[in-house]
Design a protein around this motif. Sequence first.
Motif, PDB file in Angstrom:
ATOM      1  N   GLN A  36       0.831  -1.207   0.000  1.00  0.00           N
ATOM      2  CA  GLN A  36       0.000   0.000   0.000  1.00  0.00           C
ATOM      3  C   GLN A  36       0.870   1.264   0.000  1.00  0.00           C
ATOM      4  O   GLN A  36       0.604   2.186  -0.772  1.00  0.00           O
ATOM      5  CB  GLN A  36      -0.972  -0.044   1.195  1.00  0.00           C
ATOM      6  CG  GLN A  36      -1.812   1.187   1.376  1.00  0.00           C
ATOM      7  CD  GLN A  36      -1.136   2.214   2.275  1.00  0.00           C
ATOM      8  OE1 GLN A  36      -0.436   1.867   3.215  1.00  0.00           O
ATOM      9  NE2 GLN A  36      -1.328   3.471   1.973  1.00  0.00           N
ATOM     10  N   PRO A  37       1.945   1.349   0.828  1.00  0.00           N
ATOM     11  CA  PRO A  37       2.785   2.554   0.760  1.00  0.00           C
ATOM     12  C   PRO A  37       3.435   2.771  -0.611  1.00  0.00           C
ATOM     13  O   PRO A  37       3.553   3.904  -1.073  1.00  0.00           O
ATOM     14  CB  PRO A  37       3.846   2.310   1.838  1.00  0.00           C
ATOM     15  CG  PRO A  37       3.216   1.359   2.790  1.00  0.00           C
ATOM     16  CD  PRO A  37       2.342   0.481   1.936  1.00  0.00           C
ATOM     17  N   GLN A  38       3.830   1.679  -1.279  1.00  0.00           N
ATOM     18  CA  GLN A  38       4.412   1.816  -2.621  1.00  0.00           C
ATOM     19  C   GLN A  38       3.377   2.349  -3.601  1.00  0.00           C
ATOM     20  O   GLN A  38       3.682   3.217  -4.429  1.00  0.00           O
ATOM     21  CB  GLN A  38       4.946   0.466  -3.116  1.00  0.00           C
ATOM     22  CG  GLN A  38       6.163  -0.013  -2.370  1.00  0.00           C
ATOM     23  CD  GLN A  38       6.527  -1.443  -2.736  1.00  0.00           C
ATOM     24  OE1 GLN A  38       5.651  -2.312  -2.819  1.00  0.00           O
ATOM     25  NE2 GLN A  38       7.813  -1.698  -2.938  1.00  0.00           N
ATOM     26  N   ILE A  39       2.157   1.836  -3.521  1.00  0.00           N
ATOM     27  CA  ILE A  39       1.089   2.312  -4.408  1.00  0.00           C
ATOM     28  C   ILE A  39       0.819   3.777  -4.124  1.00  0.00           C
ATOM     29  O   ILE A  39       0.695   4.589  -5.047  1.00  0.00           O
ATOM     30  CB  ILE A  39      -0.191   1.468  -4.227  1.00  0.00           C
ATOM     31  CG1 ILE A  39       0.056   0.013  -4.622  1.00  0.00           C
ATOM     32  CG2 ILE A  39      -1.341   2.058  -5.033  1.00  0.00           C
ATOM     33  CD1 ILE A  39      -1.039  -0.951  -4.184  1.00  0.00           C
ATOM     34  N   VAL A  47      -4.911  10.026  -4.977  1.00  0.00           N
ATOM     35  CA  VAL A  47      -5.926   9.265  -4.254  1.00  0.00           C
ATOM     36  C   VAL A  47      -5.548   9.295  -2.778  1.00  0.00           C
ATOM     37  O   VAL A  47      -4.395   9.021  -2.434  1.00  0.00           O
ATOM     38  CB  VAL A  47      -5.980   7.797  -4.755  1.00  0.00           C
ATOM     39  CG1 VAL A  47      -6.972   6.974  -3.959  1.00  0.00           C
ATOM     40  CG2 VAL A  47      -6.312   7.749  -6.244  1.00  0.00           C
ATOM     41  N   ASP A  48      -6.506   9.638  -1.914  1.00  0.00           N
ATOM     42  CA  ASP A  48      -6.176   9.693  -0.485  1.00  0.00           C
ATOM     43  C   ASP A  48      -6.056   8.277   0.089  1.00  0.00           C
ATOM     44  O   ASP A  48      -6.526   7.304  -0.495  1.00  0.00           O
ATOM     45  CB  ASP A  48      -7.209  10.522   0.293  1.00  0.00           C
ATOM     46  CG  ASP A  48      -8.581   9.896   0.298  1.00  0.00           C
ATOM     47  OD1 ASP A  48      -8.805   8.997   1.129  1.00  0.00           O
ATOM     48  OD2 ASP A  48      -9.423  10.314  -0.525  1.00  0.00           O
ATOM     49  N   ARG A  49      -5.428   8.183   1.249  1.00  0.00           N
ATOM     50  CA  ARG A  49      -5.113   6.900   1.876  1.00  0.00           C
ATOM     51  C   ARG A  49      -6.356   6.059   2.169  1.00  0.00           C
ATOM     52  O   ARG A  49      -6.372   4.854   1.938  1.00  0.00           O
ATOM     53  CB  ARG A  49      -4.322   7.137   3.160  1.00  0.00           C
ATOM     54  CG  ARG A  49      -3.853   5.854   3.820  1.00  0.00           C
ATOM     55  CD  ARG A  49      -2.931   6.125   4.982  1.00  0.00           C
ATOM     56  NE  ARG A  49      -1.668   6.618   4.444  1.00  0.00           N
ATOM     57  CZ  ARG A  49      -0.766   7.275   5.140  1.00  0.00           C
ATOM     58  NH1 ARG A  49      -0.968   7.528   6.403  1.00  0.00           N
ATOM     59  NH2 ARG A  49       0.354   7.679   4.575  1.00  0.00           N
ATOM     60  N   VAL A  50      -7.411   6.680   2.674  1.00  0.00           N
ATOM     61  CA  VAL A  50      -8.634   5.949   3.010  1.00  0.00           C
ATOM     62  C   VAL A  50      -9.255   5.355   1.753  1.00  0.00           C
ATOM     63  O   VAL A  50      -9.661   4.182   1.731  1.00  0.00           O
ATOM     64  CB  VAL A  50      -9.645   6.860   3.746  1.00  0.00           C
ATOM     65  CG1 VAL A  50     -10.974   6.153   3.935  1.00  0.00           C
ATOM     66  CG2 VAL A  50      -9.078   7.306   5.081  1.00  0.00           C
ATOM     67  N   THR A  51      -9.299   6.135   0.685  1.00  0.00           N
ATOM     68  CA  THR A  51      -9.842   5.634  -0.582  1.00  0.00           C
ATOM     69  C   THR A  51      -8.995   4.479  -1.106  1.00  0.00           C
ATOM     70  O   THR A  51      -9.532   3.474  -1.581  1.00  0.00           O
ATOM     71  CB  THR A  51      -9.929   6.765  -1.620  1.00  0.00           C
ATOM     72  OG1 THR A  51     -10.752   7.806  -1.094  1.00  0.00           O
ATOM     73  CG2 THR A  51     -10.483   6.272  -2.942  1.00  0.00           C
ATOM     74  N   LEU A  52      -7.689   4.599  -0.993  1.00  0.00           N
ATOM     75  CA  LEU A  52      -6.793   3.530  -1.440  1.00  0.00           C
ATOM     76  C   LEU A  52      -7.059   2.249  -0.657  1.00  0.00           C
ATOM     77  O   LEU A  52      -7.155   1.169  -1.241  1.00  0.00           O
ATOM     78  CB  LEU A  52      -5.330   3.949  -1.316  1.00  0.00           C
ATOM     79  CG  LEU A  52      -4.300   2.889  -1.719  1.00  0.00           C
ATOM     80  CD1 LEU A  52      -4.519   2.394  -3.141  1.00  0.00           C
ATOM     81  CD2 LEU A  52      -2.889   3.438  -1.541  1.00  0.00           C
ATOM     82  N   TYR A  53      -7.180   2.338   0.656  1.00  0.00           N
ATOM     83  CA  TYR A  53      -7.490   1.149   1.469  1.00  0.00           C
ATOM     84  C   TYR A  53      -8.801   0.515   1.023  1.00  0.00           C
ATOM     85  O   TYR A  53      -8.911  -0.702   0.910  1.00  0.00           O
ATOM     86  CB  TYR A  53      -7.593   1.507   2.956  1.00  0.00           C
ATOM     87  CG  TYR A  53      -6.267   1.619   3.664  1.00  0.00           C
ATOM     88  CD1 TYR A  53      -5.366   0.550   3.708  1.00  0.00           C
ATOM     89  CD2 TYR A  53      -5.908   2.785   4.324  1.00  0.00           C
ATOM     90  CE1 TYR A  53      -4.152   0.661   4.368  1.00  0.00           C
ATOM     91  CE2 TYR A  53      -4.694   2.903   4.988  1.00  0.00           C
ATOM     92  CZ  TYR A  53      -3.822   1.836   5.005  1.00  0.00           C
ATOM     93  OH  TYR A  53      -2.626   1.925   5.648  1.00  0.00           O
ATOM     94  N   ARG A  54      -9.792   1.331   0.758  1.00  0.00           N
ATOM     95  CA  ARG A  54     -11.096   0.813   0.322  1.00  0.00           C
ATOM     96  C   ARG A  54     -10.991   0.133  -1.041  1.00  0.00           C
ATOM     97  O   ARG A  54     -11.605  -0.905  -1.285  1.00  0.00           O
ATOM     98  CB  ARG A  54     -12.130   1.935   0.283  1.00  0.00           C
ATOM     99  CG  ARG A  54     -12.540   2.381   1.660  1.00  0.00           C
ATOM    100  CD  ARG A  54     -13.561   3.481   1.595  1.00  0.00           C
ATOM    101  NE  ARG A  54     -13.916   3.913   2.943  1.00  0.00           N
ATOM    102  CZ  ARG A  54     -14.373   5.104   3.244  1.00  0.00           C
ATOM    103  NH1 ARG A  54     -14.564   6.018   2.298  1.00  0.00           N
ATOM    104  NH2 ARG A  54     -14.661   5.408   4.486  1.00  0.00           N
TER     105      ARG A  54
END
Length: 139
Positions: A36-39, A47-54
């Motif tokens: 996730q940090p690499q992406i 893209v914000d972190r919360v959206t990326l996690y989702r």
Amino acid sequence: MENKFAGILSKHELKVTQARLLVLGIISKAKSAVSQPQIENHLNGKVDRVTLYRILSAFEQKGILHKVIDLNGTANYAMCSSKCTKHAHHDKHFHFNCTQCFKVYCMNDFSLPPVQLPAGFAAQDINLTITGVCKECNA
């Protein structure tokens, strides 16, 4: 390429969004599984972190990505087989975790041998990780 990713999202009953297309583009181009940090670094704030996690969670649930935990306990993501669905992942393969560069590689050319479980046991997932030195670090 964007049409290919839109097709993947549609096939898995996900709305086609720019954020999802960006994430698929990053993961599909990677030669190893990506964290996730690499992406997040590749996205440069698009893209914000919360959206990326989702997005990552939805992709994993729908059978677009599979998650592999590396030697540091970090989740890494790689594209699933086109046969995977939200009901079943069909990409049973080895993963190679390099002890020097910490990259995680899917070993798609090697299939897992059949596993005989005792009566009453039902496997839901198989995870086999090989650790060692990858060809780039070994050169």
